[in-house]
Scaffold this active site. Structure first.
Site, PDB file in Angstrom:
ATOM      1  N   GLY A 191       3.840 -41.293  -2.281  1.00 58.16           N
ATOM      2  CA  GLY A 191       3.925 -39.855  -2.111  1.00 58.16           C
ATOM      3  C   GLY A 191       2.844 -39.127  -2.872  1.00 58.16           C
TER       4      GLY A 191
ATOM      5  N   PRO B 139       0.962 -36.508  -5.499  1.00 52.16           N
ATOM      6  CA  PRO B 139       1.229 -36.268  -6.927  1.00 52.16           C
ATOM      7  C   PRO B 139       2.231 -35.134  -7.123  1.00 52.16           C
ATOM      8  CG  PRO B 139      -1.136 -36.428  -6.508  1.00 52.16           C
ATOM      9  CD  PRO B 139      -0.469 -36.372  -5.175  1.00 52.16           C
TER      10      PRO B 139
ATOM     11  N   THR C  79       5.572 -35.214  -6.773  1.00 55.28           N
ATOM     12  CA  THR C  79       6.775 -35.196  -5.947  1.00 55.28           C
ATOM     13  C   THR C  79       7.986 -35.830  -6.626  1.00 55.28           C
ATOM     14  OG1 THR C  79       5.925 -37.190  -4.865  1.00 55.28           O
ATOM     15  CG2 THR C  79       5.567 -35.093  -3.747  1.00 55.28           C
ATOM     16  N   GLY C  80       7.810 -36.460  -7.790  1.00 57.76           N
ATOM     17  CA  GLY C  80       8.958 -36.959  -8.534  1.00 57.76           C
ATOM     18  C   GLY C  80       9.108 -38.463  -8.559  1.00 57.76           C
TER      19      GLY C  80
ATOM     20  N   THR D 144       7.798 -40.763 -10.729  1.00 56.74           N
ATOM     21  CA  THR D 144       8.095 -41.222 -12.085  1.00 56.74           C
ATOM     22  C   THR D 144       9.465 -40.730 -12.544  1.00 56.74           C
ATOM     23  OG1 THR D 144       5.722 -41.160 -12.563  1.00 56.74           O
ATOM     24  CG2 THR D 144       7.223 -41.301 -14.438  1.00 56.74           C
TER      25      THR D 144
ATOM     26  N   HIS E 267     -13.413  -7.406   3.807  1.00 61.43           N
ATOM     27  CA  HIS E 267     -13.259  -8.850   4.034  1.00 61.43           C
ATOM     28  C   HIS E 267     -11.779  -9.240   4.081  1.00 61.43           C
ATOM     29  CE1 HIS E 267     -14.744 -13.093   3.578  1.00 61.43           C
ATOM     30  NE2 HIS E 267     -13.494 -13.255   3.160  1.00 61.43           N
ATOM     31  N   GLU E 268     -11.027  -8.813   3.078  1.00 63.09           N
ATOM     32  CA  GLU E 268      -9.606  -9.162   3.050  1.00 63.09           C
ATOM     33  C   GLU E 268      -8.826  -8.435   4.130  1.00 63.09           C
ATOM     34  OE1 GLU E 268      -8.717 -11.632   1.363  1.00 63.09           O
ATOM     35  OE2 GLU E 268     -10.569 -11.794   0.219  1.00 63.09           O
TER      36      GLU E 268
ATOM     37  N   ASP F  97     -14.221 -19.952   3.372  1.00 67.28           N
ATOM     38  CA  ASP F  97     -13.613 -19.779   4.700  1.00 67.28           C
ATOM     39  C   ASP F  97     -14.325 -20.643   5.728  1.00 67.28           C
ATOM     40  OD1 ASP F  97     -11.874 -17.908   3.630  1.00 67.28           O
ATOM     41  OD2 ASP F  97     -13.193 -16.224   4.087  1.00 67.28           O
TER      42      ASP F  97
END
Length: 662
Positions: A248, A250, A252-253, A255, A470-471, A546
């Site tokens: 999975g 990094p 995601t649980g 360990t 732009h935004e 972009d």
């Protein structure tokens, strides 16, 4: 985080099943090597050097002739004499004047006569007992005669012993330097495993502390139950899986799941990182693997957890230098221990985790070694909600906190991301002297995690207007051409490496994506560049990210997903140049130059089509574009409710409501 009560589920602990901790290496540091400390060796060396110095320190003496000595002796001006070999040393009672001494031969007359003198005895000096008798009669106890050099043995010892002692000191220092640099040097403990034994007395993490991974927990609970009650499964002819591999991304649980297994299982649990097997000396990794498995077999049933196994389990025969290296010998030993020629019924289960399953050796992944491959993926909406509930147990929350809203707004977040978001919210609330974490603190933390930290510098009016257009271009295209997402927030406040940002949040979890959604995503990415050109009549470098993302999507549509009419349903393999990732140094391109030209043309066509669509939409909504840009220049940051006031209701909401009605 409060510890759950497992008294009803777990049988009472059996202390005899837990082996005593090995003092070396599983229970702690290696035992100290016995021997003389280096400090005392240096002290002994210093004492010897001082003895040599004071024993043979040069004494200031005047060298006189035999005739001068005879004259002074006859005048009874000699206090004591010592004969050693052919040399006579003594001391005057009264220092004679320089004029009283002849200094015949090559001897130069000194500027000063010393109290002590030295004389070379000529061969004719002593008759048969003549001078010897005179010296004894005259001086008595002040006369000593030595026919040989009594210091020769002592000097021989000094000149031979000191270099040997220096070599010993140098060897000890080099040996201890190897211990510090390579985890044990050449001592016997160097070849032992560095694994750590989980102790039941430590703070436990159980499956109740792992949220959002119900399917994964069921698979692992079965393994834990097998180790607790092996007789039930043996009755049915079932065997424990030799290996379980957790795969999975990094965070995601993986360990955390291993720690939960250690807390749940009533068997010895050894954990080690894959990189701890590898050392400079060839063969050390393999011997550590043998030591690890031998220890686990002695205390079976047991669990071995290898974190980041890709550090030692990468594909063999790859990379620069071929396959004859320490890592591959270590991997071969792991393969042999898990399923080699020697079969054993010891119940030792290997648990491993990695986020790079693509580089693992195929022999490691086959059944018989890692029988189960469990994917630990990003959580769903339900899983994220459970994670918010688990990670906020110790966080004082204000009334009205909507964790479900936060779970919906964090699509794609892993468990580590959610934990980090909650921690950022708690830090922000503490900084403002709040007693409880409020909804605004979570929203601030969400924006900080997704968009980055707010920068201190401010934009000038020209840059501010250009960034606002732009935004606004991104926002207009994302608002009126949504597929499975909506614009949640837009800002022209510099954050991270960007001067502005438009936050688009998916409305729900999505496991696949269609061509229409991909084209809409590319048009959304092109919207900012197009709007900026509409204002300034030229392009700028602000749309670099972009363009990069849009080009990657378009190229994957053509090469990997078969979304090109000219090329048809075919996926092309592109050469990779990553010799240290467990693959070949280079891979041949599987298509011709003509096909490569078509791929480039099709990619450009997708990008130009998306740009043209964004331009038509923005020209059609020119009035809304200008209004939104002006509002952004004024307020700098707008929420979704502000956008609805300016742009009207989002078409995607109407579309979704219509679909739900149907």
């Amino acid at each position: 985080m409060s510890e759950p009560d497992n008294n009803q589920q777990n049988p009472p602990e059996k202390p005899e099943q837990h082996p005593p901790r090995r003092p070396d290496p599983f229970g702690g540091p290696f035992p100290q090597r016995s021997g003389i400390p280096t400090f005392f060796i240096f002290v002994a060396l210093a004492v010897i050097l001082l003895l040599i110095y004071y024993t043979h320190a040069p004494v200031s003496r005047t060298e006189i002739s035999w005739g001068d000595f005879s004259k002074q002796f006859e005048q009874k001006n000699v206090k004591n004499i010592e004969i050693q070999g052919s040399q006579l040393t003594g001391e005057f009672k009264v220092v004679p004047a320089i004029a009283d001494l002849t200094f015949s031969g090559p001897k130069k007359k000194p500027d000063k006569i010393e109290q002590k003198f030295v004389v070379e005895i000529p061969a004719f000096a002593f008759g048969p007992g003549e001078w010897d008798t005179k010296l004894k009669d005259e001086l008595g106890g002040e006369y000593r005669a030595k026919k040989t050099d009594d210091h020769s043995i002592w000097l021989m010892f000094m000149f031979l012993g000191v270099p040997v002692l220096l070599l010993i000191v140098f060897w000890v220092m080099m040996r201890r330097a190897q211990d510090r640099m390579m985890g044990g040097g050449v001592s016997p403990g160097f070849h032992r495993s560095q694994a750590r034994l989980y102790q039941s007395g430590e703070k436990k993490v159980t499956f109740q502390d792992v949220a959002g991974l119900e399917g994964v927990k069921k698979e692992l609970e079965e393994i834990v139950d097998y180790l607790r009650h092996p007789e039930r499964y043996k009755k049915m002819g079932a065997k424990v899986p030799k290996g379980t591999l957790l795969l999975g991304p990094p965070g995601t649980g993986k360990t955390l799941l291993a720690r939960a297994i250690a807390g749940e299982a009533d068997v010895p649990f050894y954990s080690i990182n894959g990189s701890e097997f590898i050392q400079l000396y060839v063969g050390v990794g393999a011997s550590r693997v043998r030591d690890l498995f031998d220890t686990a077999k002695m205390h079976a049933p047991a669990i071995l957890f290898i974190d980041e196994i890709d550090a030692v389990g990468r594909e063999r025969g790859s990379g620069v230098g071929g396959g004859h290296d320490e890592r591959e010998q270590t991997l071969n030993q792991i393969l042999s221990e898990m399923d080699g020629f020697e079969q054993n019924d010891n119940m030792v289960m290997v648990l491993a985790s990695t986020n790079r399953p693509d580089v693992l050796d195929s022999a490691l992944l086959r059944p018989g070694r890692f029988d189960r491959h469990i994917t630990v993926d990003r959580p769903s909406l339900k899983g994220r909600l459970e994670m918010f509930e688990v990670h906020t147990r110790k966080v004082p929350l204000a009334d009205g906190i909507d964790l479900e809203k936060m779970a919906r707004a964090t699509v794609g977040f892993t468990g580590a991301d959610i934990q980090n978001l909650i921690n950022e919210a708690a830090l922000w609330a503490t900084r403002h002297n709040k007693e409880k974490v409020e909804q605004t603190d979570f929203e601030y933390a969400q924006v900080k995690v997704i968009m980055g930290l707010k920068r201190e510098e401010t934009l000038n009016e020209d840059e501010k207007k250009k960034t606002a257009w732009h935004e606004a271009g991104h926002t207009i295209v994302g608002w009126f051409e949504p597929v499975n997402s909506r614009v949640h927030k837009v800002s022209i406040i510099p954050r991270g490496r960007a001067l502005g940002a438009t936050m688009v949040m998916p409305e729900e979890d999505q496991l696949s994506i269609s061509e229409k959604q991909l084209r809409a995503e590319i048009a959304f990415l092109m919207g900012g560049r197009v709007a900026e050109r509409m204002l300034t009549k030229e392009y700028s470098a602000g749309a670099e990210n972009d363009l990069k993302r849009a080009t990657q999507l378009a190229r994957r549509m053509v090469i990997h997903w078969g979304m090109s009419e000219k090329l048809g349903p075919i996926a092309f393999r592109v050469g990779e140049a990553h010799p240290f990732l467990g693959r070949e140094i280079s891979e041949a391109r599987e298509y011709s130059e003509e096909t490569a030209r078509i791929i480039d043309n099709e990619t450009v066509e997708i990008l130009r089509t998306a740009e043209s669509y964004a331009l038509r939409l923005l020209e059609e909504k020119r009035g809304l574009l200008e209004t939104l840009a002006e509002r952004l220049v004024q307020d700098e940051e707008l929420e979704e409710s502000d956008l609805e006031q300016i742009l009207g209701p989002c078409p995607y909401k109407k579309m979704k409501a219509g679909n739900e009605t149907k």
